[in-house]
Design an enzyme around this catalytic site. Sequence first.
Site, PDB file in Angstrom:
ATOM      1  N   ARG A  18       0.863  -1.174   0.000  1.00 21.64           N
ATOM      2  CA  ARG A  18       0.000   0.000   0.000  1.00 21.64           C
ATOM      3  C   ARG A  18       0.904   1.230   0.000  1.00 21.64           C
ATOM      4  NH1 ARG A  18      -3.054  -0.676   5.245  1.00 21.64           N
ATOM      5  NH2 ARG A  18      -3.732   1.419   4.718  1.00 21.64           N
ATOM      6  N   SER A  20       0.658   4.061   1.922  1.00 22.28           N
ATOM      7  CA  SER A  20       0.840   4.900   3.110  1.00 22.28           C
ATOM      8  C   SER A  20       2.288   4.801   3.587  1.00 22.28           C
ATOM      9  CB  SER A  20      -0.097   4.448   4.231  1.00 22.28           C
ATOM     10  OG  SER A  20       0.357   3.231   4.783  1.00 22.28           O
ATOM     11  N   LYS A  90      -2.701  -8.042  11.242  1.00 24.68           N
ATOM     12  CA  LYS A  90      -3.980  -7.695  11.858  1.00 24.68           C
ATOM     13  C   LYS A  90      -5.037  -7.284  10.827  1.00 24.68           C
ATOM     14  CE  LYS A  90      -4.346  -3.387  14.254  1.00 24.68           C
ATOM     15  NZ  LYS A  90      -4.674  -2.646  15.480  1.00 24.68           N
ATOM     16  N   ASP A  91      -4.604  -6.842   9.650  1.00 23.85           N
ATOM     17  CA  ASP A  91      -5.569  -6.427   8.630  1.00 23.85           C
ATOM     18  C   ASP A  91      -5.976  -7.567   7.704  1.00 23.85           C
ATOM     19  OD1 ASP A  91      -5.577  -3.815   9.576  1.00 23.85           O
ATOM     20  OD2 ASP A  91      -3.825  -3.284   8.382  1.00 23.85           O
ATOM     21  N   THR A 137     -10.535   6.870  18.796  1.00 20.13           N
ATOM     22  CA  THR A 137     -10.249   5.519  18.314  1.00 20.13           C
ATOM     23  C   THR A 137     -11.464   5.037  17.547  1.00 20.13           C
ATOM     24  OG1 THR A 137      -9.733   3.225  18.846  1.00 20.13           O
ATOM     25  CG2 THR A 137     -11.038   4.402  20.470  1.00 20.13           C
ATOM     26  N   LEU A 140     -13.483  -0.860  17.901  1.00 18.01           N
ATOM     27  CA  LEU A 140     -14.518  -1.267  18.855  1.00 18.01           C
ATOM     28  C   LEU A 140     -13.874  -1.977  20.036  1.00 18.01           C
ATOM     29  CD1 LEU A 140     -17.206  -2.702  16.399  1.00 18.01           C
ATOM     30  CD2 LEU A 140     -17.019  -0.371  17.294  1.00 18.01           C
ATOM     31  N   ARG A 141     -12.815  -2.716  19.736  1.00 15.51           N
ATOM     32  CA  ARG A 141     -12.091  -3.460  20.771  1.00 15.51           C
ATOM     33  C   ARG A 141     -11.470  -2.519  21.806  1.00 15.51           C
ATOM     34  NH1 ARG A 141      -6.784  -4.032  21.255  1.00 15.51           N
ATOM     35  NH2 ARG A 141      -6.472  -2.924  19.287  1.00 15.51           N
ATOM     36  N   ARG A 142     -10.790  -1.478  21.326  1.00 13.92           N
ATOM     37  CA  ARG A 142     -10.183  -0.526  22.265  1.00 13.92           C
ATOM     38  C   ARG A 142     -11.258   0.225  23.036  1.00 13.92           C
ATOM     39  NH1 ARG A 142      -6.128   1.264  17.443  1.00 13.92           N
ATOM     40  NH2 ARG A 142      -4.505  -0.271  17.863  1.00 13.92           N
ATOM     41  N   ARG A 159     -10.341   8.455  11.856  1.00 13.64           N
ATOM     42  CA  ARG A 159      -9.846   7.611  10.758  1.00 13.64           C
ATOM     43  C   ARG A 159      -8.671   8.277  10.072  1.00 13.64           C
ATOM     44  NH1 ARG A 159     -11.625   4.003   6.872  1.00 13.64           N
ATOM     45  NH2 ARG A 159      -9.363   3.867   6.860  1.00 13.64           N
ATOM     46  N   ASN A 161      -4.707   7.551   7.947  1.00 15.78           N
ATOM     47  CA  ASN A 161      -3.466   6.853   8.290  1.00 15.78           C
ATOM     48  C   ASN A 161      -2.819   7.529   9.497  1.00 15.78           C
ATOM     49  OD1 ASN A 161      -1.950   9.073   7.325  1.00 15.78           O
ATOM     50  ND2 ASN A 161      -2.131   8.298   5.231  1.00 15.78           N
ATOM     51  N   ARG A 165      -3.884  10.990  11.569  1.00 18.01           N
ATOM     52  CA  ARG A 165      -4.433  10.944  12.930  1.00 18.01           C
ATOM     53  C   ARG A 165      -3.639  11.821  13.885  1.00 18.01           C
ATOM     54  NH1 ARG A 165      -7.001   5.056  14.108  1.00 18.01           N
ATOM     55  NH2 ARG A 165      -7.649   4.692  11.982  1.00 18.01           N
ATOM     56  N   CYS A 253     -13.061  -7.110  12.194  1.00 17.77           N
ATOM     57  CA  CYS A 253     -12.892  -5.832  12.878  1.00 17.77           C
ATOM     58  C   CYS A 253     -14.229  -5.152  13.135  1.00 17.77           C
ATOM     59  CB  CYS A 253     -11.838  -4.944  12.230  1.00 17.77           C
ATOM     60  SG  CYS A 253     -12.234  -4.416  10.587  1.00 17.77           S
TER      61      CYS A 253
HETATM   62  C1  DPM Z   1      -7.621  -3.283  12.659  1.00 19.71           C
HETATM   63  C2  DPM Z   1      -7.967  -2.433  13.711  1.00 19.71           C
HETATM   64  C3  DPM Z   1      -7.240  -1.235  13.514  1.00 19.71           C
HETATM   65  C4  DPM Z   1      -6.439  -1.411  12.331  1.00 19.71           C
HETATM   66  C5  DPM Z   1      -8.959  -2.747  14.816  1.00 19.71           C
HETATM   67  C6  DPM Z   1      -8.331  -2.935  16.207  1.00 19.71           C
HETATM   68  C7  DPM Z   1      -7.310   0.006  14.352  1.00 19.71           C
HETATM   69  C8  DPM Z   1      -8.417   0.899  13.878  1.00 19.71           C
HETATM   70  C9  DPM Z   1      -8.511   2.199  14.621  1.00 19.71           C
HETATM   71  C10 DPM Z   1      -8.135  -4.648  12.411  1.00 19.71           C
HETATM   72  N1  DPM Z   1      -6.715  -2.659  11.822  1.00 19.71           N
HETATM   73  O1  DPM Z   1      -7.118  -2.828  16.436  1.00 19.71           O
HETATM   74  O2  DPM Z   1      -9.103  -3.210  17.166  1.00 19.71           O
HETATM   75  O3  DPM Z   1      -7.785   2.457  15.606  1.00 19.71           O
HETATM   76  O4  DPM Z   1      -9.323   3.012  14.172  1.00 19.71           O
HETATM   77  C11 DPM Z   1      -3.999  -0.958  11.753  1.00 19.71           C
HETATM   78  C12 DPM Z   1      -2.885  -0.362  12.409  1.00 19.71           C
HETATM   79  C13 DPM Z   1      -1.789  -1.227  12.195  1.00 19.71           C
HETATM   80  C14 DPM Z   1      -2.246  -2.295  11.429  1.00 19.71           C
HETATM   81  C15 DPM Z   1      -2.879   0.928  13.129  1.00 19.71           C
HETATM   82  C16 DPM Z   1      -3.294   0.863  14.598  1.00 19.71           C
HETATM   83  C17 DPM Z   1      -0.329  -1.055  12.618  1.00 19.71           C
HETATM   84  C18 DPM Z   1       0.083  -1.967  13.756  1.00 19.71           C
HETATM   85  C19 DPM Z   1       0.230  -3.434  13.424  1.00 19.71           C
HETATM   86  C20 DPM Z   1      -5.448  -0.456  11.689  1.00 19.71           C
HETATM   87  N2  DPM Z   1      -3.590  -2.079  11.160  1.00 19.71           N
HETATM   88  O5  DPM Z   1      -3.869  -0.113  15.078  1.00 19.71           O
HETATM   89  O6  DPM Z   1      -3.009   1.868  15.296  1.00 19.71           O
HETATM   90  O7  DPM Z   1       0.975  -3.831  12.495  1.00 19.71           O
HETATM   91  O8  DPM Z   1      -0.389  -4.234  14.131  1.00 19.71           O
END
Ligand code: DPM
Length: 353
Positions: A18, A20, A90-91, A137, A140-142, A159, A161, A165, A253
């Site tokens: 990607r 970003s 995680k994505d 944030t 939903l998890r956080r 929202r 990148n 934020r 997610c």
């Molecule tokens: C997913 C979530 C988020 C990302 C949901 C979660 C955060 C979304 C948000 C599935 N993907 O964590 O509960 O905060 O609005 C994402 C990030 C990274 C990978 C950024 C982040 C980087 C860290 C990594 C977005 N995906 O979580 O701050 O490699 O794990």
Amino acid sequence: METGNSQERRSVIRVGTRKSQLARIQTDSVVEMLTNKFPDAHYEIVAMSTTGDKILDTALSKIGEKSLFTKELENALERNEVDLVVHSLKDLPTTLPPGFTIGAVCKRESPYDAVVFHPKNAAKRLDSLATNSIIGTSSLRRAAQLKKRYPLLEFKDIRGNLNTRLKKLDEHNDYSAIILAAAGLHRMGWEDRIDQILLPEHCLYAVGQGALAIEVRAKDQDILNMVCALQDPPTVLRCIAERAFMKRLEGGCSVPVAVCTSIEDSQLHLTGAVYSLDGSDSLEETMQRTILFPHEEVDGPNDDDQHVGITALGVPRKALESAEYLGAELADLLLSKGAKEILTVARQLNDAR
Ligand code: DPM
């Protein structure tokens, strides 16, 4: 333009990413690791935008499309325009579309969440912020875990990148603090912005958080053999357990699901939890299983089995199966206690937001 023989063709490895800054940094780090292992190959980075990069005004949990950050990159893999793609694990959904696999999960960095405060709150902690302070944030998890722990704070979507934020936080007065993954901040070189780390006893992390995954064509044995040099066996076992837990719960997610894993003395420990959106209702359990690793012999020839989307060449099959079984077993325990009901209500309320 596939003119040369396979040997020649393979001397150029095209790596999809990607666009970003975080994605580029992650991809560069994978290319650097590959260059160290395979110095004779040439690497070409192909950057593209994904749907997830274009839709910046909607919370991830509301978009619903599972392959938000992956589809365009998978199309490029399928068309042989790239040979591997670097993602945050995680994505990646727990089931990949047919024809693709995660060929390696690299050594995990910090899986924890971090709090970044507005400069005016630099000396604060979440428990010392004024009542009704707004925390950014979209996870939903956080939000679920922190609403429960800090009932006097308010939570609002944010929202974009990482760069966007941090800018929204610093240059406006909308948020007192935002929550981000520590790993992303580290990779960007912004560790000095981390004011507070949320340890798992206060906030469990997301499935796969902090680990990089390399997605490849499932049938591309050459590339699979190559990328498995970057496989970190303890990380892969922890992430298989986490993903198996998520898969059995049919999470993603769009529902609040969280985990914590560790490996000590051949024991893989998995804590998993589900939450209602406001965190008032939750279920959390821990289980462990013996993982015969790394002393056990590797099973015979390469097997191309996938474990929750991961092909882990070189890691003992028994260990992979134990990790996967542990995740499913823990999910079954939570389901027997009512996890399905909690998640169904959470999903409905989130859809109605
Ligand atoms: C997913 C979530 C988020 C990302 C949901 C979660 C955060 C979304 C948000 C599935 N993907 O964590 O509960 O905060 O609005 C994402 C990030 C990274 C990978 C950024 C982040 C980087 C860290 C990594 C977005 N995906 O979580 O701050 O490699 O794990």
